[in-house]
Design a protein around this motif. Structure first.
Motif, PDB file in Angstrom:
ATOM      1  N   ALA A 188       0.827  -1.211   0.000  1.00  0.00           N
ATOM      2  CA  ALA A 188       0.000   0.000   0.000  1.00  0.00           C
ATOM      3  C   ALA A 188       0.859   1.259   0.000  1.00  0.00           C
ATOM      4  O   ALA A 188       0.522   2.244  -0.669  1.00  0.00           O
ATOM      5  CB  ALA A 188      -0.938  -0.005   1.204  1.00  0.00           C
ATOM      6  N   ILE A 189       1.962   1.233   0.730  1.00  0.00           N
ATOM      7  CA  ILE A 189       2.866   2.397   0.757  1.00  0.00           C
ATOM      8  C   ILE A 189       3.470   2.626  -0.632  1.00  0.00           C
ATOM      9  O   ILE A 189       3.546   3.767  -1.114  1.00  0.00           O
ATOM     10  CB  ILE A 189       3.964   2.192   1.814  1.00  0.00           C
ATOM     11  CG1 ILE A 189       3.355   2.275   3.230  1.00  0.00           C
ATOM     12  CG2 ILE A 189       5.071   3.227   1.650  1.00  0.00           C
ATOM     13  CD1 ILE A 189       4.324   1.918   4.334  1.00  0.00           C
ATOM     14  N   ILE A 190       3.897   1.549  -1.286  1.00  0.00           N
ATOM     15  CA  ILE A 190       4.459   1.685  -2.637  1.00  0.00           C
ATOM     16  C   ILE A 190       3.426   2.282  -3.589  1.00  0.00           C
ATOM     17  O   ILE A 190       3.722   3.207  -4.362  1.00  0.00           O
ATOM     18  CB  ILE A 190       4.944   0.313  -3.163  1.00  0.00           C
ATOM     19  CG1 ILE A 190       6.106  -0.201  -2.311  1.00  0.00           C
ATOM     20  CG2 ILE A 190       5.358   0.412  -4.639  1.00  0.00           C
ATOM     21  CD1 ILE A 190       6.528  -1.617  -2.652  1.00  0.00           C
ATOM     22  N   THR A 197      -4.782   6.593  -5.174  1.00  0.00           N
ATOM     23  CA  THR A 197      -5.460   7.517  -4.280  1.00  0.00           C
ATOM     24  C   THR A 197      -5.658   6.936  -2.874  1.00  0.00           C
ATOM     25  O   THR A 197      -5.854   5.736  -2.701  1.00  0.00           O
ATOM     26  CB  THR A 197      -6.828   7.918  -4.863  1.00  0.00           C
ATOM     27  OG1 THR A 197      -7.477   8.820  -3.987  1.00  0.00           O
ATOM     28  CG2 THR A 197      -7.713   6.711  -5.084  1.00  0.00           C
ATOM     29  N   THR A 198      -5.611   7.830  -1.873  1.00  0.00           N
ATOM     30  CA  THR A 198      -5.825   7.435  -0.475  1.00  0.00           C
ATOM     31  C   THR A 198      -6.828   8.353   0.216  1.00  0.00           C
ATOM     32  O   THR A 198      -6.991   8.286   1.431  1.00  0.00           O
ATOM     33  CB  THR A 198      -4.496   7.470   0.309  1.00  0.00           C
ATOM     34  OG1 THR A 198      -3.957   8.800   0.230  1.00  0.00           O
ATOM     35  CG2 THR A 198      -3.492   6.493  -0.259  1.00  0.00           C
ATOM     36  N   SER A 199      -7.491   9.198  -0.549  1.00  0.00           N
ATOM     37  CA  SER A 199      -8.372  10.206   0.027  1.00  0.00           C
ATOM     38  C   SER A 199      -9.741   9.635   0.393  1.00  0.00           C
ATOM     39  O   SER A 199     -10.266   8.754  -0.292  1.00  0.00           O
ATOM     40  CB  SER A 199      -8.562  11.357  -0.966  1.00  0.00           C
ATOM     41  OG  SER A 199      -9.569  12.239  -0.526  1.00  0.00           O
ATOM     42  N   ALA A 222      -5.531   2.610  -2.036  1.00  0.00           N
ATOM     43  CA  ALA A 222      -4.209   1.972  -1.982  1.00  0.00           C
ATOM     44  C   ALA A 222      -4.211   0.700  -1.121  1.00  0.00           C
ATOM     45  O   ALA A 222      -3.707  -0.345  -1.538  1.00  0.00           O
ATOM     46  CB  ALA A 222      -3.173   2.957  -1.459  1.00  0.00           C
ATOM     47  N   GLY A 223      -4.774   0.796   0.085  1.00  0.00           N
ATOM     48  CA  GLY A 223      -4.822  -0.382   0.949  1.00  0.00           C
ATOM     49  C   GLY A 223      -5.705  -1.476   0.383  1.00  0.00           C
ATOM     50  O   GLY A 223      -5.398  -2.675   0.489  1.00  0.00           O
TER      51      GLY A 223
END
Length: 572
Positions: A188-190, A197-199, A222-223
């Motif tokens: 997820a970090i990559i 998007t993570t919003s 992302a996650g």
């Protein structure tokens, strides 16, 4: 072209570089040996205490299956009502509506069984709440369910004679805390640092170069995307899955996602061999599975990079013709690699439109799911392969005139019957489902109870048949990808594939675990000079031949009516 080939070689090489050591780690971790993640024991003890679980209690195979089926039923009921009433729940900035009962029925079964056959359309069919607290939650626990079931099989062959096969809840919990969750954080970090998007905000607006106002969906993807691949789930945050530029922004994220969906299936092969102290067997199984993958991958790359002869006749270049249905960010070679690994493994995510692939590519994709045992999904891949091992042991025993044995345990009529039923179940539900769909659209084209079957197919003829065959194959193989020319969000397909999903998931788990439990309880027979060795290349090839013959006999007629007929029509 050479650069693109180097890209997929590097992707597969990195997969093995991660997957093989990961398998050794899993073998030690599930065996209770000392590993670096032991610092998580206090967390796991807290989970056991909170849940009322005694981690020291050992279960037989029946108790394992009871626990597995019971908890899956709880998730199914919870998710069904959450989807129906999602419009009344929080985290719905885009104002999405609740799902209809038949769509909710299909969606929740699909995610519970690790298939993620998305008849709803991603961001427009689910809210942030249900994406996270139903779908993403199920992507973790459904993957852990398959891994835990596989570890039961591991335990059955580690000891000579036993009915104590460990604790399902321990295997299940460790699969999440020590495998899926840590890897998901890394992936997820990559993805997040590369543009996924993570919003938690709703749709954004921008003005295009033409002056149009465009609403762009976003969300904390992302996650979600990380576990969708690591857990071989495949359900996309967005409707077009990993062909979406926000879900899969560039070649690095494409490689990351391709690697993520293969490392655990590869790791489980080596975990099995190292867990039962037969490393050679792990390498033999890995070799046969890799052979199967390469026999599908190489012709797929050739087919897709060659482009469509129909487009070439229009005076379009070969390279342009090869890009139909694909993303320019990845190209036909990386797309061909993805389409192979996502179908030999029960991931089902896509970075292109499978419906636009060449006819033979579509056939290779379906064959991968029809065999359903080359690497396979998290845990279930090795379970599916085990069924063919039992059949190969039985046939080999008949050929050499000895009672069939596997790892020191006699394989008798009961085990062979279970293996045969499970092996035949897969083609049965695929072909029966396809026959029902073909019969309905032929004789009841305007039936209201099936929501006008005449509207299902945008591509009549051979390709239309392929679309229906692919849909049933994908559901039975817990894959989830589709030929999206098929209109599948209707009562007929939601109900039909819902039942195919259930049968295609749980019986192929129960069967191998039952066989393993029955064999483990039998008296151990030491190896002798006449024992059929099952960790040799010869036996590995025997298993491969059994897989190919069963798949060929069962599916070749249906494939002839679909992709093969379409291919000859195209070249004509």
């Amino acid at each position: 072209m050479n650069t693109e080939l180097l890209g997929i070689i590097a992707t597969y090489g990195l997969t093995l570089l991660i997957g093989i050591p990961l398998g050794i780690y899993l073998a030690k971790m599930f065996a209770g040996e000392k590993v670096w993640t032991d610092f998580l024991k206090p967390l796991e003890k807290g989970i056991y205490k909170l849940s009322g679980i005694n981690p020291e209690e050992s279960m037989n195979w029946k108790q394992h299956m009871k626990a597995l089926l019971t908890i899956n039923m709880v998730w199914l009921v919870y998710g069904f009502f959450a989807l129906i009433y999602q419009d009344k729940l929080p985290l719905n900035p885009d104002g999405n509506l609740g799902q209809s009962p038949d769509l909710a029925f299909n969606s929740i079964i699909s995610f519970v069984v690790n298939c993620n056959l998305q008849h709803y359309s991603g961001e427009s069919g689910a809210t942030y709440f249900t994406q996270h607290f139903v779908f993403m939650f199920l992507q973790f626990v459904s993957a852990a369910t398959g891994i835990a079931a596989a570890v039961v099989l591991f335990k059955a062959f580690r000891d000579k004679t036993t009915t104590s096969l460990g604790n399902f809840w321990v295997f299940f919990t460790r699969s999440i805390t020590r495998l899926l969750l840590p890897l998901s954080v890394v992936v997820a970090i990559i993805l997040a640092f590369n543009g996924t998007t993570t919003s938690y905000e709703g749709k954004d607006k921008y003005i295009s170069l033409q002056g149009d106002t465009v609403n762009v969906s976003r969300g904390p993807a992302a996650g979600f995307v990380a576990i969708k691949h690591l857990g071989t789930n495949g359900g996309g945050w967005f409707g077009v899955n990993s062909s979406h530029p926000i879900e899969n922004p560039n070649y690095l994220t494409n490689m990351t996602e391709a690697i993520s969906q293969v490392i655990i299936p590869v790791a489980m092969i080596f975990a099995f061999g190292y867990f039962i102290r037969r490393k050679k067997m792990a390498w033999v199984i890995f070799g046969i599975m890799t052979l199967g993958m390469m026999l599908l991958l190489v012709p797929t790359v050739i087919s897709e990079t060659g482009g469509s002869p129909a487009i070439a006749k229009m005076g379009v270049s070969q390279l342009t013709g090869a890009m139909e249905g694909k993303e320019v960010r990845f190209g036909p070679t990386a797309t061909a690699y993805w389409s192979t690994v996502t179908t030999i493994i029960s991931t089902g995510s896509v970075n292109s439109m499978h419906d636009s692939a060449m006819p033979l590519t579509g056939m290779y994709q379906m064959i991968a799911m029809m065999m359903n045992c080359f690497y396979g999904g998290c845990g279930v891949g090795i379970l599916n392969y085990f069924i063919f091992i039992i059949i190969a042991v039985f046939i080999s025993g008949l050929m050499v005139g000895r009672t069939p044995e596997f790892l020191g345990h006699k394989v008798e009529a009961r085990e062979v019957k279970i293996a045969s039923i499970i092996a035949l179940l897969h083609p049965f539900i695929i072909l029966v489902g396809t026959a029902l769909a073909a019969y309905t659209i032929t004789y009841f084209p305007d039936a209201s109870w099936a929501v006008k079957p005449a509207s299902w197919l945008n591509n009549p003829g051979f390709h239309g048949f392929s679309e229906m065959l692919y849909e049933n194959t994908s559901a039975a193989a817990n894959n989830g990808s589709g030929f999206e020319g098929l209109g599948d969000n209707n009562t007929f397909w939601n109900v039909l594939t819902g039942f195919v999903l259930i049968l295609g998931r749980f019986l192929p788990i129960i069967g191998p675990v039952a066989i393993a439990g029955l064999l483990a309880s039998k008296k151990y027979i030491p190896e002798s000079a006449g024992t059929l060795k099952t960790d040799t290349l010869t036996f590995g090839m025997m298993t491969f031949v059994v897989i190919v013959i069963i798949a060929a006999l069962a599916f070749f007629p249906a494939l002839t009516l679909g992709p093969v007929a379409e291919y000859f029509t195209l070249i004509k």
